[in-house]
Design an enzyme around this catalytic site. Structure first.
Site, PDB file in Angstrom:
ATOM      1  N   GLU A  48       0.834  -1.209   0.000  1.00 53.28           N
ATOM      2  CA  GLU A  48       0.000   0.000   0.000  1.00 53.28           C
ATOM      3  C   GLU A  48       0.862   1.250   0.000  1.00 53.28           C
ATOM      4  O   GLU A  48       1.828   1.339   0.780  1.00 53.28           O
ATOM      5  CB  GLU A  48      -0.924  -0.019   1.217  1.00 53.28           C
ATOM      6  N   HIS A  49       0.514   2.178  -0.864  1.00 56.93           N
ATOM      7  CA  HIS A  49       1.277   3.407  -1.072  1.00 56.93           C
ATOM      8  C   HIS A  49       2.708   3.096  -1.531  1.00 56.93           C
ATOM      9  O   HIS A  49       3.644   3.783  -1.157  1.00 56.93           O
ATOM     10  CB  HIS A  49       1.274   4.284   0.191  1.00 56.93           C
ATOM     11  N   GLY A  91     -15.485   6.765  -2.887  1.00 52.63           N
ATOM     12  CA  GLY A  91     -14.654   7.257  -1.791  1.00 52.63           C
ATOM     13  C   GLY A  91     -14.379   6.212  -0.733  1.00 52.63           C
ATOM     14  O   GLY A  91     -14.085   6.542   0.419  1.00 52.63           O
ATOM     15  N   GLY A 114     -12.106   3.609  -1.016  1.00 49.60           N
ATOM     16  CA  GLY A 114     -10.825   2.916  -1.144  1.00 49.60           C
ATOM     17  C   GLY A 114     -10.899   1.712  -2.058  1.00 49.60           C
ATOM     18  O   GLY A 114      -9.977   0.902  -2.090  1.00 49.60           O
ATOM     19  N   LEU A 115     -11.995   1.572  -2.816  1.00 55.58           N
ATOM     20  CA  LEU A 115     -12.135   0.430  -3.727  1.00 55.58           C
ATOM     21  C   LEU A 115     -12.040   0.869  -5.189  1.00 55.58           C
ATOM     22  O   LEU A 115     -12.483   0.161  -6.088  1.00 55.58           O
ATOM     23  CB  LEU A 115     -13.465  -0.296  -3.472  1.00 55.58           C
ATOM     24  N   SER A 116     -11.469   2.050  -5.406  1.00 50.90           N
ATOM     25  CA  SER A 116     -11.162   2.514  -6.767  1.00 50.90           C
ATOM     26  C   SER A 116     -12.380   2.706  -7.646  1.00 50.90           C
ATOM     27  O   SER A 116     -12.405   2.275  -8.803  1.00 50.90           O
ATOM     28  CB  SER A 116     -10.199   1.548  -7.463  1.00 50.90           C
ATOM     29  N   SER A 148     -13.203   5.501  -8.878  1.00 50.65           N
ATOM     30  CA  SER A 148     -12.860   6.407  -9.973  1.00 50.65           C
ATOM     31  C   SER A 148     -12.090   5.694 -11.081  1.00 50.65           C
ATOM     32  O   SER A 148     -12.355   5.926 -12.271  1.00 50.65           O
ATOM     33  CB  SER A 148     -12.083   7.634  -9.475  1.00 50.65           C
ATOM     34  N   ASP A 182      -4.571   1.074  -9.377  1.00 47.85           N
ATOM     35  CA  ASP A 182      -6.033   0.948  -9.458  1.00 47.85           C
ATOM     36  C   ASP A 182      -6.492   0.707 -10.894  1.00 47.85           C
ATOM     37  O   ASP A 182      -7.317  -0.170 -11.163  1.00 47.85           O
ATOM     38  CB  ASP A 182      -6.706   2.222  -8.920  1.00 47.85           C
TER      39      ASP A 182
HETATM   40  C1  GLA Z   1      -4.879   5.145  -4.340  1.00 49.86           C
HETATM   41  C2  GLA Z   1      -4.076   5.373  -5.614  1.00 49.86           C
HETATM   42  C3  GLA Z   1      -3.176   4.198  -5.935  1.00 49.86           C
HETATM   43  C4  GLA Z   1      -2.334   3.798  -4.717  1.00 49.86           C
HETATM   44  C5  GLA Z   1      -3.208   3.664  -3.474  1.00 49.86           C
HETATM   45  C6  GLA Z   1      -2.398   3.419  -2.236  1.00 49.86           C
HETATM   46  O1  GLA Z   1      -5.790   4.093  -4.517  1.00 49.86           O
HETATM   47  O2  GLA Z   1      -4.939   5.612  -6.698  1.00 49.86           O
HETATM   48  O3  GLA Z   1      -2.350   4.501  -7.025  1.00 49.86           O
HETATM   49  O4  GLA Z   1      -1.300   4.708  -4.508  1.00 49.86           O
HETATM   50  O5  GLA Z   1      -4.004   4.821  -3.272  1.00 49.86           O
HETATM   51  O6  GLA Z   1      -1.709   2.219  -2.317  1.00 49.86           O
END
Ligand code: GLA
Length: 391
Positions: free
Chosen positions: A34-35, A128, A130-132, A134, A178
């Site tokens: 993550e990150h 919003g 954290g499941l992408s 967008s 994502d």
């Molecule tokens: C968001 C970003 C990703 C990634 C995560 C954290 O989802 O879009 O590119 O950096 O945060 O892992």
């Protein structure tokens, strides 16, 4: 109503005819790494069985007309109005429209033909969270324009254009994870991506475990600035470590041992952010072999360590995420639990023994509700296929 039915009904209602095509692009959950994607690290996401659906047809004007069925709102734009982010009546593009408009911008920049469309989209990826959500909107529109434009590029190339849209048009300096997961997902498989070389492989999840996603229902606003600041801190760390480690170009190149030796040279905040990344990349290097050897307890421990690091070093957790993780980690059958995605609210991901997953979900929901007075949404999720046209 299912998003698939919703887009069909809304298309008929708004455009007075049936759509020519449908496309679907999933959200994702990330198990480890993550990150680290924007630090050239390794990530282990899966596309999930929640997705954005779009119903679309070629338009006979210069303008694309999009309806967001979930909001009952319309947006109209053309390649000429992209730069000003306005609509023909002079009003500003609504926020949700910057994802499809960003995709159109990135495709046009890449020289790909993206004809005007009439479209309706809807999603069951919670926004919003954290499941992408967008990235799933970007990939759904990417697939739609690919169909209308009559060209073909690889799913990874489409993901890269989605990332560019997000970086340069929306203004979030995200990595590739994502869009990659949404574009390249496979049924019942995890995806392991080297974010530097973009080489990836699939990994099967041992059959005796389930992925459980737990939504705190907390949504933080204005997280873009915080996200971009984290990325800046990582780049700052690379700059400051370079005199001692001239060969490095990203935190991926810094070993834990080198980092420990040199960390005193970094300002305190930069040191904490960079330590998370260096140690998380080390954790994610171990992921595939642990899973392939069925070493679930060890893998789960890395997930737990990841959460502590995101909370204490990277500072992207929040009290509700911490409650959800603490309760989960104490429940029978739970190998590991942590926040997933960018953080600041949203969901946790839990690796749970399959036969205990239902009980886990119920007990976790009850415990979270009694501590926070919030009603969470918890579900067992299945890895799904990536973005594509659908019936
Ligand atoms: C968001 C970003 C990703 C990634 C995560 C954290 O989802 O879009 O590119 O950096 O945060 O892992």
């Amino acid at each position: 109503m299912q998003p698939k039915n919703k887009v069909l009904d809304t298309f008929r209602e708004k455009f007075g005819t049936a759509p020519a095509f449908f496309a679907r692009a999933p959200g994702r959950v990330n198990l480890l790494g993550e990150h680290v994607d924007y630090n050239d690290g390794f990530v282990l996401p899966a596309a999930i069985d929640r997705a954005t659906y779009i119903a679309f047809s070629l338009a006979d004007s210069d303008f694309s007309t999009l309806w967001a069925a979930d909001f009952g709102q319309r947006a109209v734009f053309s390649p000429q109005t992209l730069a000003t982010k306005t609509q023909p009546d002079g009003s500003a593009l609504p926020d949700w429209a910057s994802y499809p408009a960003g995709m159109l911008w990135a495709l046009t920049e890449a020289g790909l033909n993206a004809p005007s469309m009439n479209a309706v989209f809807a999603s069951d990826v919670p926004r919003g969270s954290g499941l992408s959500s967008s990235a799933s909107v970007e990939m759904a529109f990417g697939v739609a324009w690919q169909k209308l434009g009559g060209w073909e590029i690889s799913p990874m190339e489409l993901a890269q254009l989605g990332q560019k849209a997000e970086n340069k048009y929306v203004g979030v300096n995200c990595g590739i994870m994502d869009q990659f997961a949404s574009a390249c997902g496979q049924v019942d498989r995890l995806l392991y991506l080297d974010c530097r070389s973009l080489h990836w492989q699939t990994v099967s999840l041992p059959s005796n475990v389930s992925i459980v996603v737990a939504d705190t229902t907390i949504r933080r606003k204005l997280t873009t600035g915080e996200y971009n600041l984290r990325r800046d801190a990582c780049e700052e760390a690379v700059r400051l470590l370079k005199p001692d480690l001239p060969q490095i170009t990203a935190l991926r190149d810094v070993s834990v041992a080198d980092f420990n030796r040199l960390s005193a040279k970094l300002p305190e905040l930069v040191e904490k952010r960079a330590r998370h990344v260096v140690e998380e990349i080390e954790r994610s290097r171990q992921a595939v072999s642990l899973l392939e050897n069925g070493q679930l307890a060890q893998f789960g421990r890395l997930m737990n360590d990841c959460h502590a690091s995101l909370r204490d070093l990277y500072a992207v957790s929040c009290p509700e995420l911490d409650v959800m993780v603490r309760l989960a980690q104490a429940l029978p059958g739970c190998y590991g639990a942590r926040l997933t995605g960018a953080g600041f609210g949203g969901c946790t991901v839990n690796l749970v023994a399959r036969e205990q997953a239902d009980g886990f979900a119920q007990t976790l929901a009850a415990g979270y509700e009694s501590e926070t007075r919030l009603h969470p949404e918890i579900y067992i999720c299945r890895a799904s296929a990536g973005a594509g046209l659908t019936e």
